[in-house]
Design an enzyme around this catalytic site. Structure first.
Site, PDB file in Angstrom:
ATOM      1  N   ARG A  93       0.726  -1.145  -0.452  1.00  0.00           N
ATOM      2  CA  ARG A  93       0.043  -0.114  -0.213  1.00  0.00           C
ATOM      3  C   ARG A  93       1.378   0.950   0.466  1.00  0.00           C
ATOM      4  NH1 ARG A  93      -4.364   1.640  -0.239  1.00  0.00           N
ATOM      5  NH2 ARG A  93      -5.063   3.677   0.999  1.00  0.00           N
ATOM      6  N   ARG A 122     -10.523   1.945   0.775  1.00  0.00           N
ATOM      7  CA  ARG A 122      -9.333   3.253   1.262  1.00  0.00           C
ATOM      8  C   ARG A 122      -9.066   4.159  -0.216  1.00  0.00           C
ATOM      9  NH1 ARG A 122      -4.979  -0.434   4.455  1.00  0.00           N
ATOM     10  NH2 ARG A 122      -4.422   1.286   4.928  1.00  0.00           N
ATOM     11  N   ILE A 124      -8.258   7.236  -2.492  1.00  0.00           N
ATOM     12  CA  ILE A 124      -6.876   7.991  -2.146  1.00  0.00           C
ATOM     13  C   ILE A 124      -7.054   9.207  -3.235  1.00  0.00           C
ATOM     14  CG2 ILE A 124      -5.022   5.792  -2.251  1.00  0.00           C
ATOM     15  CD1 ILE A 124      -4.644   7.133  -5.466  1.00  0.00           C
ATOM     16  N   ARG A 399       4.668  -8.695   7.173  1.00  0.00           N
ATOM     17  CA  ARG A 399       4.713  -6.923   7.003  1.00  0.00           C
ATOM     18  C   ARG A 399       5.216  -6.097   7.658  1.00  0.00           C
ATOM     19  NH1 ARG A 399       1.023  -7.356   1.538  1.00  0.00           N
ATOM     20  NH2 ARG A 399       2.741  -5.367   1.557  1.00  0.00           N
TER      21      ARG A 399
HETATM   22  N1  EPU Z   1      -9.105   8.020   3.077  1.00  0.00           N
HETATM   23  C1  EPU Z   1      -9.807   8.665   2.694  1.00  0.00           C
HETATM   24  N2  EPU Z   1      -9.180   9.155   0.738  1.00  0.00           N
HETATM   25  C2  EPU Z   1      -8.059   9.248   1.509  1.00  0.00           C
HETATM   26  C3  EPU Z   1      -7.134   8.583   1.858  1.00  0.00           C
HETATM   27  C4  EPU Z   1      -7.428   8.443   2.727  1.00  0.00           C
HETATM   28  O1  EPU Z   1     -11.075   8.226   2.048  1.00  0.00           O
HETATM   29  O2  EPU Z   1      -7.264   9.800   0.454  1.00  0.00           O
HETATM   30  C5  EPU Z   1      -9.501   7.187   4.416  1.00  0.00           C
HETATM   31  C6  EPU Z   1      -9.267   6.132   4.473  1.00  0.00           C
HETATM   32  O3  EPU Z   1     -10.037   5.695   3.903  1.00  0.00           O
HETATM   33  C7  EPU Z   1      -9.583   5.542   5.394  1.00  0.00           C
HETATM   34  C8  EPU Z   1      -9.113   7.620   6.698  1.00  0.00           C
HETATM   35  O4  EPU Z   1      -9.079   7.699   5.844  1.00  0.00           O
HETATM   36  O5  EPU Z   1     -10.555   5.416   6.335  1.00  0.00           O
HETATM   37  C9  EPU Z   1      -7.564   7.048   7.146  1.00  0.00           C
HETATM   38  O6  EPU Z   1      -6.342   6.859   6.395  1.00  0.00           O
HETATM   39  P1  EPU Z   1      -5.346   7.142   6.189  1.00  0.00           P
HETATM   40  O7  EPU Z   1      -4.997   7.744   4.523  1.00  0.00           O
HETATM   41  O8  EPU Z   1      -4.957   7.715   7.551  1.00  0.00           O
HETATM   42  O9  EPU Z   1      -5.088   5.537   6.077  1.00  0.00           O
HETATM   43  P2  EPU Z   1      -3.677   5.265   5.446  1.00  0.00           P
HETATM   44  O10 EPU Z   1      -2.456   6.822   5.040  1.00  0.00           O
HETATM   45  O11 EPU Z   1      -4.101   4.525   3.824  1.00  0.00           O
HETATM   46  C10 EPU Z   1      -1.805   4.335   7.486  1.00  0.00           C
HETATM   47  C11 EPU Z   1      -0.910   3.356   8.242  1.00  0.00           C
HETATM   48  C12 EPU Z   1      -1.876   2.386   8.571  1.00  0.00           C
HETATM   49  C13 EPU Z   1      -2.782   3.124   8.963  1.00  0.00           C
HETATM   50  C14 EPU Z   1      -3.603   4.383   9.306  1.00  0.00           C
HETATM   51  C15 EPU Z   1      -3.836   5.183   9.870  1.00  0.00           C
HETATM   52  C16 EPU Z   1       0.969   3.454   6.246  1.00  0.00           C
HETATM   53  C17 EPU Z   1       1.254   2.916   4.852  1.00  0.00           C
HETATM   54  N3  EPU Z   1      -0.471   2.956   6.592  1.00  0.00           N
HETATM   55  O12 EPU Z   1      -2.512   4.344   6.277  1.00  0.00           O
HETATM   56  O13 EPU Z   1      -1.159   0.934   8.741  1.00  0.00           O
HETATM   57  O14 EPU Z   1      -4.047   2.022  10.094  1.00  0.00           O
HETATM   58  O15 EPU Z   1      -2.403   5.389   8.107  1.00  0.00           O
HETATM   59  O16 EPU Z   1      -3.361   5.584  10.982  1.00  0.00           O
HETATM   60  O17 EPU Z   1       1.160   3.855   6.538  1.00  0.00           O
HETATM   61  C18 EPU Z   1      -1.145  -0.825   9.399  1.00  0.00           C
HETATM   62  O18 EPU Z   1       0.305  -0.400  10.311  1.00  0.00           O
HETATM   63  O19 EPU Z   1      -1.520  -2.035  10.296  1.00  0.00           O
HETATM   64  C19 EPU Z   1      -1.867   0.364   9.010  1.00  0.00           C
HETATM   65  C20 EPU Z   1      -3.116  -0.455   8.218  1.00  0.00           C
END
Ligand code: EPU
Length: 434
Positions: A93, A122, A124, A399
């Site tokens: 991811r 999820r 972006i 991972r």
């Molecule tokens: N979201 C949107 N639009 C976006 C981006 C996010 O709607 O453009 C939503 C997501 O669907 C979610 C929320 O916003 O419901 C938060 O998502 P976020 O972008 O903060 O998460 P992420 O960047 O995809 C990272 C970590 C995750 C962790 C989350 C929250 C990485 C690679 N992943 O994910 O880590 O859960 O932040 O802290 O950094 C883990 O380590 O187990 C893991 C899943």
């Protein structure tokens, strides 16, 4: 296919050293692509997500050299623009950080859409909104993201995130670091790894201010130079060992941590009756003879981290009384509760809320690691259950947890990793987590 075989009933005792933060490392490695010089990076966790990103960088032409098991040198000085290797990118991811890094460095990026099958949709969209505001044309077609700076270089902009997103905040910081002019990100995420990425970039000559608050200001610079940096300890790995110590009724000194980053976890554990003592860079967790129920609501930092929700869910199965979890970040992060039910847990899930009737005896069973943190929850449950638990799909766990089995064994857990042939004959699973 690797599996963990766990014989439950052993309390954890001793000391464990926490590795570098996965969610910082997976952004800092792509950030090295923007640096014109050698990056010396310490505290890289040895996990498959960082291995995969380093392989992607090497395929793009970076020179990567390990100085010891957790210290690397990355030299991207002579990397020229090319499409990123898609077969590797779609497996991870965090490959979305290559969009920001490549746009910043080359003014162009073509990457695969990251997965995200595990906790519901999820998107972006906030990453794309940010890149577009910085002057990129972004197109998503046939599973690929095409991004091109309209006039060859990005330009600073004011961006308000509609949703607090760790990934979007970090990706926009990356892209903005080499943009012309000032970028302001409002409603930014505040996680410790965002501060860590900003500190890494600043140590290479960037000008990022306000990371750790909800307004991040990035004054773009023309060039980033080489330098040295050490990644912060992993908040979630530390939290997982804290919960494991509490759940098994053991006593564990968790070393190489930043106790401030663990406050929300320490506070919840104390509510259960667990003793948590904080020192300068370690925490001591002493399990209680009987655990009290707690309620948690997961939220962006400084709230209770969603990534700690499954391990806490396993603990709540053991606590006396009814505990309630409200998942405030993802639509669907309760799949692991089906696995806990196989071990005798009593859990009702309704949308984003799980109600756990604790105090039931868990019994060993064959279970799956549905994703990284779900896998950690199954291991914790297995260590507390009577009999033998077999956890499958442990590639998810690997991972994000460095040497999980080795560290748990050193604390006295009866856990082995066995490698058996996959009956489907496939070794190339496409997984999209973290
Ligand atoms: N979201 C949107 N639009 C976006 C981006 C996010 O709607 O453009 C939503 C997501 O669907 C979610 C929320 O916003 O419901 C938060 O998502 P976020 O972008 O903060 O998460 P992420 O960047 O995809 C990272 C970590 C995750 C962790 C989350 C929250 C990485 C690679 N992943 O994910 O880590 O859960 O932040 O802290 O950094 C883990 O380590 O187990 C893991 C899943």
């Amino acid at each position: 296919m690797e599996k963990y075989i766990i014989n439950g009933g052993k309390a954890l005792h001793g000391e464990v050293e926490i590795s570098g933060a996965k969610n910082a490392a997976v952004a800092i490695i792509p950030a090295a692509l923007m640096v014109d010089g050698v990056c010396h990076i310490e505290n890289i966790p040895q996990i498959s997500d960082t291995d995969m990103l380093l392989t992607i960088l090497k395929e793009l032409g970076a020179k990567v050299r390990f100085l010891n098991k957790s210290t690397i040198e990355i030299d991207c000085t002579h990397v020229r623009y090319q499409d990123a290797p898609y077969d590797l990118m779609r497996k991870i991811r965090a490959s979305y950080y290559l969009i920001g890094a490549m746009l910043g460095r080359f003014g162009s990026a073509k990457t695969t859409m990251p997965g995200g099958c595990n906790f519901g949709v999820r998107p972006i969209d906030q990453h794309i909104k940010g890149m577009t505001a910085l002057g990129a044309d972004v197109d998503v077609k046939n599973g690929f993201v095409y991004a091109d700076a309209r006039d060859g270089r990005l330009h600073g902009a004011r961006i308000y995130l509609d949703k607090v997103s760790v990934g979007a905040t970090m990706n926009i910081i990356l892209a903005a670091a080499l943009a012309q002019g000032r970028t302001i990100i409002e409603n930014a995420a505040r996680e410790p790894h965002i501060v860590d990425l900003a500190n890494f970039l600043n140590s290479m000559g960037a000008d990022v201010r306000g990371a750790g608050t909800d307004t991040v200001k990035v004054n773009g610079v023309d060039r980033l130079h080489g330098g040295s940096y050490a990644i912060i300890p992993d908040q979630i790995e530390a939290g997982t060992y804290m919960v494991a110590a509490a759940a098994t009724g053991g006593e564990v000194l968790i070393k190489n941590v930043i106790p401030r980053h663990l406050e929300c976890i320490s506070a919840k554990l104390r509510e259960t009756g667990t003793i948590v003592q904080e020192y300068e860079d370690s925490v001591l967790v002493k399990g209680a003879s009987s655990l009290r129920k707690v309620n948690i609501k997961t939220l962006p930092y400084p709230g209770f981290p969603t990534d700690m929700q499954p391990p806490m869910g396993a603990l709540m199965c053991l606590a006396n009384g009814t505990s309630v979890i409200t998942e405030g970040v993802y639509d669907n992060r309760f799949k692991y509760t089906n696995e806990l039910r196989k071990m005798g847990a009593e859990i009702q899930v309704d949308g984003r809320v799980a109600v756990i009737e604790g105090g039931k005896r868990l019994t060993g069973a064959p279970v799956h690691a549905c994703d990284l943190r779900a896998g950690a929850a199954m291991v914790i449950a297995g260590m507390c259950a009577t009999g033998t638990t077999v956890v499958e799909d442990v590639h998810y766990i690997e991972r994000g947890y460095e040497n999980f089995v080795g560290k748990l064994k050193a604390l006295g857990a009866d856990i082995e990793c066995v490698d058996e042939p996959d009956e489907s004959g496939s070794s190339d699973k496409i997984v999209c987590v973290c």
